[in-house]
Scaffold this active site. Structure first.
Site, PDB file in Angstrom:
ATOM      1  N   GLU A 150      -4.405   3.705   6.004  1.00  0.00           N
ATOM      2  CA  GLU A 150      -5.057   2.790   5.200  1.00  0.00           C
ATOM      3  C   GLU A 150      -5.201   4.204   3.461  1.00  0.00           C
ATOM      4  OE1 GLU A 150      -6.144   0.177   1.057  1.00  0.00           O
ATOM      5  OE2 GLU A 150      -5.641  -0.768   3.243  1.00  0.00           O
ATOM      6  N   SER A 177     -11.457   0.897   2.616  1.00  0.00           N
ATOM      7  CA  SER A 177     -10.905   0.230   3.721  1.00  0.00           C
ATOM      8  C   SER A 177      -9.545   1.467   4.491  1.00  0.00           C
ATOM      9  CB  SER A 177      -9.716  -1.335   2.995  1.00  0.00           C
ATOM     10  OG  SER A 177      -9.526  -1.278   3.921  1.00  0.00           O
ATOM     11  N   ARG A 215       0.877  -1.147   0.154  1.00  0.00           N
ATOM     12  CA  ARG A 215      -0.031  -0.070   0.043  1.00  0.00           C
ATOM     13  C   ARG A 215       1.028   1.277   0.172  1.00  0.00           C
ATOM     14  NH1 ARG A 215      -2.601  -3.515  -0.952  1.00  0.00           N
ATOM     15  NH2 ARG A 215      -4.351  -4.539  -0.869  1.00  0.00           N
TER      16      ARG A 215
END
Length: 323
Positions: free
Chosen positions: A297, A227, A178
């Site tokens: 995130e 998310s 990520r």
């Protein structure tokens, strides 16, 4: 609130894109929260973007936004220039030889997966399960169901902060989970992906299965950013949040989803402050329960509204600027 006018000079008359002062960014984020951009620039195409960045003074902050899915913009807004690529100038898809596909940075991830399936290119079905656009996927190495952007991206085109158009390889991006480590300040404008041969109907069936799974397990029709926290090694964030008593937790109109508790929701008129404060409350509860410190995130950026600072884990440092 609003920012003072950002005066750039006569050279802006040569731009073909659109400049909009004090554009409310809540209108383009999936959370539907956030203050204004001091100046929003939507370039007409790659050359227009390069001309703009080449002439923009170095001391002016530049922030690049994608489709607004994985993003929390604070209530005080973003100073400097915010760049958002339009579908008109950066929304093309081209099927190439060798089971490859080229996509503009403003193309939604789902459309790339669909175009690849139609062309019999396998390996990009995971994009059907990711909200947002290609630009954001390239920046954060978006992935799901065992595949990440770095597994399929061959090369990308970008415009540097100095206005130079460059081609970057997969290795140049330094991808991690990520996260990317490409040239600082570069704006990604398109990318080439490599897949493998496949049968279109088989690929489409797997995409339908991914869509059904998402719709049954995630609040995708709500005002959400996707998310919220990265999965720590060996753990699932949603499970840690659930075990810490975070499922359904509310602050104002900000709520932890009952359906999937790694999603934050704006259930009505939540502010960015409400959502970020809720996120830090969740992080605090998880740390107290398991000793694990969840990492965001979702990208958070911009200025807090006066008197509405949020501290890390509620008692740590105050976040400032883009994260």
């Amino acid at each position: 609130m609003s920012f003072p006018e950002l005066k750039l000079g006569d050279w802006t008359a040569q731009l073909r894109g659109r400049l909009t002062p004090n554009q409310l960014l809540s209108e383009i984020t999936w959370f539907r929260v956030g203050g204004p951009a001091q100046l929003l620039f939507q370039p007409a195409d790659e050359e227009d973007l390069a001309f703009f960045l080449k002439n923009l003074p170095d001391d002016i902050r530049v922030t690049v936004l994608g489709l607004g899915s994985n993003l929390l913009i604070r209530d005080g807004g973003i100073d400097g220039v915010v760049i958002r690529l339009s579908a008109r100038g950066f929304g093309g898809i081209e099927v190439l030889d060798g089971h490859r596909i080229k996509a503009g940075a403003a193309v939604p991830d789902l459309r790339v997966a669909q175009a690849a399936a139609e062309a019999g290119i396998d390996g990009l079905t995971f994009y059907s399960g990711i909200p947002g656009g290609i630009g954001g996927a390239l920046y954060m190495n978006a992935g799901c169901y065992g595949t990440e952007t770095r597994d399929r991206m061959v090369e990308l085109r970008a415009v540097t902060r100095q206005g130079e158009i460059v081609t970057l390889s997969n290795a140049d991006m330094g991808y991690l989970y990520r996260k990317s480590n490409g040239p600082r300040g570069a704006v990604f404008v398109s990318a080439v992906y490599a897949g493998t041969p496949g049968e279109p109907e088989e690929i489409k069936q797997r995409m339908r299965e991914i869509t059904e799974k998402r719709e049954s397990s995630q609040p995708i029709r709500s005002k959400t950013g996707g998310s919220t926290f990265k999965n720590p090694d060996g753990h699932s964030s949603w499970k840690l949040i659930d075990e810490a008593g975070g499922r359904g937790l509310k602050i104002g109109d900000a709520q932890v989803s009952e359906l999937h508790c790694n999603f934050l929701l704006n259930t009505g008129e939540a502010s960015a402050y409400d959502l970020e404060l809720l996120g830090e409350t969740v992080r605090n509860k998880v740390r107290a329960k398991s000793g694990i410190e969840l990492k965001w995130e979702i990208r958070r950026m911009g200025h807090f509204a006066p008197g509405k600072d949020v501290r890390e884990f509620l008692d740590g440092d105050v976040f400032t600027g883009a994260v």
